[in-house]
Motif scaffolding. Structure first.
Motif, PDB file in Angstrom:
ATOM      1  N   LEU A   1      -2.294 -16.724  91.640  1.00  0.00           N
ATOM      2  CA  LEU A   1      -3.460 -16.895  92.511  1.00  0.00           C
ATOM      3  C   LEU A   1      -3.302 -16.057  93.778  1.00  0.00           C
ATOM      4  O   LEU A   1      -4.264 -15.443  94.253  1.00  0.00           O
ATOM      5  N   GLN A   2      -2.091 -16.020  94.324  1.00  0.00           N
ATOM      6  CA  GLN A   2      -1.829 -15.194  95.497  1.00  0.00           C
ATOM      7  C   GLN A   2      -1.950 -13.712  95.159  1.00  0.00           C
ATOM      8  O   GLN A   2      -2.532 -12.933  95.918  1.00  0.00           O
ATOM      9  N   ARG A   3      -1.419 -13.315  94.016  1.00  0.00           N
ATOM     10  CA  ARG A   3      -1.491 -11.906  93.612  1.00  0.00           C
ATOM     11  C   ARG A   3      -2.934 -11.470  93.423  1.00  0.00           C
ATOM     12  O   ARG A   3      -3.332 -10.384  93.863  1.00  0.00           O
ATOM     13  N   LEU A   4      -3.722 -12.326  92.774  1.00  0.00           N
ATOM     14  CA  LEU A   4      -5.086 -11.931  92.445  1.00  0.00           C
ATOM     15  C   LEU A   4      -5.990 -11.878  93.670  1.00  0.00           C
ATOM     16  O   LEU A   4      -7.057 -11.255  93.619  1.00  0.00           O
ATOM     17  N   THR A   5      -5.593 -12.511  94.779  1.00  0.00           N
ATOM     18  CA  THR A   5      -6.385 -12.367  96.003  1.00  0.00           C
ATOM     19  C   THR A   5      -6.343 -10.934  96.528  1.00  0.00           C
ATOM     20  O   THR A   5      -7.220 -10.529  97.301  1.00  0.00           O
ATOM     21  N   MET A   6      -5.326 -10.166  96.125  1.00  0.00           N
ATOM     22  CA  MET A   6      -5.213  -8.764  96.545  1.00  0.00           C
ATOM     23  C   MET A   6      -5.951  -7.818  95.598  1.00  0.00           C
ATOM     24  O   MET A   6      -5.950  -6.604  95.809  1.00  0.00           O
TER      25      MET A   6
END
Length: 677
Positions: A279-284
């Protein structure tokens, strides 16, 4: 009839390897044709090509000598094409997942669905993002496959007593490959009794006794190799020291508290929070390039669809209504997962190495993958109704997309690195042996200066197979131990042991380069740019004191790059800038002007005002003072910090060019715009 046949096919043993293959294609394969070599791939490839098996032996002698034998075997039949190594790494990642699935099915044949989900979670584990580093991690997964194969063989020895010696012999051989190769998965071998207990039909204390008896040959092997590594292998602590042992001797209570905190934090991070990391990765993702964005969304949609379909048809986890029954079903996986996490981190806890997500420290999550996958399935097994399957579908779908996004990042890094060496080849035809190239703030994530030293030598010294390495690349942000380079002190030796070769130079043989795309690679002018504030302060300091552009041999043809850097990029602004700067160093002013006309006709423009400097000199030396003035004012208008650079350039031009009315008029016009002294 069709539905019944489909259900029968989906339940077939061949289905899982095929579904795993499709999911791994989505996670790691969509960018495969555009991926290259990363990090330690480049040194290993260069050493293998230049020095052969003996070079690889020397490289691994102080690291993992038995593991180095695997590289010698691989490099005899794989070439230097990146796609070959990417496929090779993909294959071993897939085979490790299949081997784990077979092992878990042997351990608990009554829970095949859990075995499938655990193998999927292991294969898509989102905490480890270095799969594209294909040469290195293909061999990691060879070792992991051998480890799982060893567990599988010991389980088969219990299941088929008539052939137990065959299976035990195979298991011991595969276990030895793991134990001798590296320390990452060494302690995971202690999970064997827990798996054997799952396969035994006896009960109580007898079950434990049988498990330990079947594990005894493996435990003897484990202890024997452990003693050899600890007391007889001379390089066990050559690269990493067991700092925790020193701390225990000095401050035992503080050290114990630190270790316990690390165990808790790392186990939670790598074993539990990791499933929320996508989820953190996909925010980028919105900041990624269009290809990465599209491929990641395609991977996410396809993975969710495939996992949802399989979850409904074959891999649905149907929990009992009571929590105690669900707990009983989850207990084996919770126990195996917790034990796996507690055993996984000791190589890093002892050496005080950080276990983090993101390059380069995410490689330390590799031993946690098995425990994290088992813990995930064990925890969701506690959930009621359809929640377990739904949670796994979403978690692994997001993990697949995060891995695709990561591959997209690697693709961009490879292109930036390719551009670096092509621009270097355009600007620098040859280098004097012993040259140290100094840079700072390399715009690369999956490379270090140590990585780039290998292709630097491959390009500029392709015929040097001696143990004396000709060139070194140093990033001032990384190599703080090179105090003479950091301080800009002349007449000091620069030496680096590259394991297979030794570099010996001095701070009198330094060339300073600057590279921050989209700007072009630049050879920093030590005179003009002594206070160019567009440069990092330390690089500017080193350039002013040490940089010697005459390390470039300008009277030679351009070097030939290794085949994996082909094809040559299109000739845009940076090509003409590099060629013009080289022609400026040759004092071939007509060529500089001709290149200027071509470059400015492209409709492109410099991304760094210093890229106008060679064209200013070319126009001035050919008497085109109006054009030189125009380019000077364009460079100065970018920022006041360029005023000093432009003024010093004109001081040089006034010294080197004959007096003329046009020159004096242009100089006076410049002084009206820029407050030159």
């Amino acid at each position: 009839m069709v539905r019944r046949n489909l259900t029968a096919w989906l339940s077939h043993s061949i289905t899982f390897p095929l579904i795993l293959f499709l999911l791994l294609v989505l996670a790691y394969g969509l960018f495969l044709p555009w991926l290259g070599f990363y990090w330690d791939d480049l040194p290993m490839l260069w050493i293998g090509k230049t020095y052969g098996a003996e070079g690889l032996k020397a490289y691994f002698a102080t690291k993992r000598p038995f593991w180095g034998l695997l590289y010698q075997i691989s490099m005899t039949f794989l070439g230097t094409a990146p796609w070959q190594w990417q496929l090779y790494a993909f294959f071993w990642r897939w085979l490790a997942g299949v081997m784990l699935w077979l092992t878990l099915r042997q351990a608990r044949p009554q829970q095949p669905t859990e075995a499938a989900w655990i193998a999927l979670a292991f294969s898509l584990y989102p905490g480890f993002g270095q799969q594209p580093i294909s040469i290195v991690y293909s061999h990691f997964f060879i070792v992991l496959t051998a480890f799982f194969g060893s567990l599988y063989a010991s389980l088969r020895a219990i299941r088929t007593p008539a052939h137990r010696w065959y299976w035990h012999s195979l298991g011991l051989m595969l276990s030895a490959i793991n134990l001798l190769s590296m320390e990452y998965f060494f302690l995971l071998d202690l999970l064997r009794p827990l798996l054997l207990i799952q396969a035994l039909t006896s009960t109580g204390a007898q079950r434990w006794r049988h498990a330990l008896r079947h594990s005894l040959p493996y435990l003897i092997l484990f202890v024997g190799i452990g003693l050899w590594r600890a007391f007889f292998f001379p390089y066990q602590t050559y690269n990493y020291q067991p700092h925790i042992l020193t701390a225990l001797a000095a401050q035992p209570l503080t050290a114990i508290g630190h270790v316990l905190t690390r165990i808790l934090n790392d186990s939670l991070r790598a074993g539990l929070w990791v499933w929320f990391y996508p989820l953190q990765r996909l925010t980028m993702l919105p900041t990624a390039g269009p290809r990465t964005l599209i491929f990641t969304l395609v991977a996410l949609a396809a993975a969710l669809s495939l996992l949802f379909f399989m979850g409904r048809r074959t891999w649905r986890l149907t929990p009992p209504s009571g929590f105690s029954q669900r707990s009983q079903a989850a207990r084996p996986w919770l126990g195996l997962g917790s034990a796996g996490l507690l055993l996984a981190g000791w190589p890093f806890w002892l050496t005080d190495l950080p276990v983090h997500f993101g390059f380069p420290y995410d490689r330390f999550t590799l031993p946690f993958m098995l425990g994290a996958a088992c813990l995930l399935v064990g925890l969701v097994r506690l959930l009621p109704a359809s929640l377990p399957t739904a949670f796994l579908v979403v978690a692994l779908g997001l993990a697949t997309a995060a891995q695709t996004q990561n591959s997209g990042d690697c693709r961009r890094d490879w292109e930036v690195q390719r551009a670096l060496f092509w621009q270097m080849a355009w600007r620098i035809p040859a280098l004097k042996p012993g040259t140290t190239i100094v840079m700072q703030g390399l715009p690369l994530r999956y490379y270090s200066d140590n990585s780039l030293t290998a292709p630097l030598n491959w390009i500029y010294a392709p015929e040097n197979p001696t143990s004396r390495m000709d060139y070194l690349l140093v990033d001032l942000d990384v190599r703080r131990s090179h105090w003479a380079l950091q301080s800009g002190i002349a007449h000091q030796p620069v030496q680096v042991d590259y394991l297979a070769a030794m570099f010996t130079g001095s701070t009198d043989q330094v060339l300073v380069l600057y590279y921050q795309p989209p700007a072009c690679l630049r050879v920093v002018d030590p005179v003009l740019e002594a206070d160019n504030l567009f440069l990092p302060p330390r690089l500017r300091h080193v350039a002013a004191r040490l940089s010697a552009p005459n390390q470039i041999e300008i009277a030679t043809p351009a070097p030939r790059l290794p085949a994996f850097y082909a094809p040559e990029p299109p000739h845009g602004w940076c090509y003409y800038y590099e060629q013009a700067d080289l022609a400026r160093q040759r004092r071939d002013w007509e060529t500089v002007v001709a290149l200027a006309e071509t470059a400015f006709a492209l409709g492109d423009y410099p991304n760094d005002p210093a890229e106008r400097l060679p064209f200013i000199e070319g126009y001035a030396h050919t008497g085109q003072w109006e054009a030189a003035l125009t380019q000077s004012l364009e460079a100065a208008r970018v920022a006041p910090t360029m005023h000093g650079v432009v003024c010093r350039l004109w001081e040089r031009l006034l010294r080197e060019t004959p007096t003329s009315p046009q020159r004096e008029q242009a100089h006076e016009a410049l002084r009206q715009e820029i407050p030159c002294p």
